[in-house]
Scaffold this active site. Structure first.
Site, PDB file in Angstrom:
ATOM      1  N   HIS A   1       5.154  29.258  27.037  1.00 30.66           N
ATOM      2  CA  HIS A   1       6.015  30.249  27.691  1.00 30.66           C
ATOM      3  C   HIS A   1       5.847  30.167  29.205  1.00 30.66           C
ATOM      4  O   HIS A   1       6.826  30.228  29.953  1.00 30.66           O
ATOM      5  CB  HIS A   1       5.651  31.674  27.245  1.00 30.66           C
ATOM      6  CG  HIS A   1       5.846  31.959  25.806  1.00 30.66           C
ATOM      7  ND1 HIS A   1       4.890  32.617  25.059  1.00 30.66           N
ATOM      8  CD2 HIS A   1       6.888  31.724  24.972  1.00 30.66           C
ATOM      9  CE1 HIS A   1       5.332  32.760  23.826  1.00 30.66           C
ATOM     10  NE2 HIS A   1       6.544  32.222  23.745  1.00 30.66           N
TER      11      HIS A   1
ATOM     12  N   LYS B   1      10.316  40.386  13.161  1.00 30.45           N
ATOM     13  CA  LYS B   1       8.877  40.127  13.076  1.00 30.45           C
ATOM     14  C   LYS B   1       8.212  41.437  12.690  1.00 30.45           C
ATOM     15  O   LYS B   1       8.308  42.427  13.403  1.00 30.45           O
ATOM     16  CB  LYS B   1       8.355  39.586  14.411  1.00 30.45           C
ATOM     17  CG  LYS B   1       8.957  38.229  14.740  1.00 30.45           C
ATOM     18  CD  LYS B   1       8.443  37.675  16.037  1.00 30.45           C
ATOM     19  CE  LYS B   1       9.080  36.308  16.298  1.00 30.45           C
ATOM     20  NZ  LYS B   1       8.666  35.757  17.575  1.00 30.45           N
TER      21      LYS B   1
ATOM     22  N   ARG C   1      10.627  23.785  22.145  1.00 34.05           N
ATOM     23  CA  ARG C   1       9.401  23.004  21.939  1.00 34.05           C
ATOM     24  C   ARG C   1       9.734  21.638  21.361  1.00 34.05           C
ATOM     25  O   ARG C   1       9.144  20.637  21.726  1.00 34.05           O
ATOM     26  CB  ARG C   1       8.468  23.732  20.981  1.00 34.05           C
ATOM     27  CG  ARG C   1       7.920  25.016  21.525  1.00 34.05           C
ATOM     28  CD  ARG C   1       7.168  25.759  20.468  1.00 34.05           C
ATOM     29  NE  ARG C   1       8.122  26.155  19.430  1.00 34.05           N
ATOM     30  CZ  ARG C   1       7.874  26.992  18.451  1.00 34.05           C
ATOM     31  NH1 ARG C   1       6.680  27.515  18.328  1.00 34.05           N
ATOM     32  NH2 ARG C   1       8.791  27.318  17.577  1.00 34.05           N
TER      33      ARG C   1
ATOM     34  N   SER D   1       3.246  31.267  19.035  1.00 32.21           N
ATOM     35  CA  SER D   1       2.497  32.529  19.082  1.00 32.21           C
ATOM     36  C   SER D   1       1.905  32.885  17.723  1.00 32.21           C
ATOM     37  O   SER D   1       0.763  33.346  17.649  1.00 32.21           O
ATOM     38  CB  SER D   1       3.403  33.659  19.574  1.00 32.21           C
ATOM     39  OG  SER D   1       3.739  33.469  20.923  1.00 32.21           O
TER      40      SER D   1
END
Length: 159
Positions: A17, A41, A91, A128
Site C-alpha cells: 500500500h 470483510k 499486485r 493484509s
C-alpha cells in the site's frame, strides 16, 4: 489541481500500500487516502481510528497526502474530496479482473476514472489478510509493514 483518491480497508496498511501511495503522490497534486469500512470483510482487526492513525503516521513523509476515514461508497468519497481519479494498486494480474469490474462500476456511477498502479514486485505477494494471520500467530511481519503498523500489531498481540 489533480486530486486522486486511494481507497482501501488498509487492515493493516502494508508496504505494498505504501509503495502505491508514494507512486500516486508523485503523480497527483494531492492524494487522499481513505480508510474504508468494507462490509464484505466480516471483522476488522483495527477500528477506523486506529487505521486512520496508522495511515497518518506511515504517510507523514508525503506533504501532499491527507487521510480520511469513511463508511460509504467510494464514489461518494471521491466526489466529496474533489477527486479527478481513483487510484487502485495491482499486485498481480489476478487482481485485475476484480479491480476492473470495480473501476467500471465506479466510472458508471460517478464519471471518475480509475488509475491502476502496480506495486513493486518486492511487494506483489503481500496481502493484509495474510499479514493478519502471520501476526496473530506470532510470525515476523516487520519486513512487510511500516514501523507504526508494526508497533500497533505488537500492541494488539501483547508483544
Amino acid at each position: 489541481m489533480k486530486v486522486a483518491l486511494f481507497p482501501g480497508s488498509f487492515d493493516p496498511f502494508h508496504n505494498g500500500h505504501l509503495d502505491v501511495a508514494e507512486q500516486a503522490a508523485r503523480i497527483f497534486d494531492q492524494l487522499v487516502v481513505a480508510a474504508l469500512r468494507n462490509p464484505q470483510k466480516s471483522h476488522a482487526m483495527f477500528d477506523s481510528k486506529d487505521r486512520e492513525a496508522m495511515l497518518a503516521e506511515s504517510l507523514d513523509h508525503l506533504d501532499n497526502v491527507r487521510i480520511v476515514s469513511v463508511s460509504t461508497l467510494v464514489v461518494n468519497v471521491a466526489r466529496d474530496v474533489g477527486a479527478t481519479a481513483i487510484v487502485r494498486g495491482l499486485r498481480a494480474v489476478s487482481d485485475f479482473e476484480n479491480e476492473m469490474q470495480m473501476a467500471q462500476m465506479n466510472k458508471q456511477l460517478s464519471g471518475i476514472p480509475t488509475v491502476f498502479i502496480p506495486t513493486s514486485s518486492a511487494y506483489s505477494f503481500i496481502a493484509s489478510r495474510l499479514l493478519r494471520e502471520v501476526a496473530m500467530f506470532g510470525g515476523d511481519v516487520e519486513w512487510a509493514v511500516p514501523k507504526p503498523v508494526k508497533l500497533r500489531l505488537d500492541q494488539r498481540f501483547g508483544r
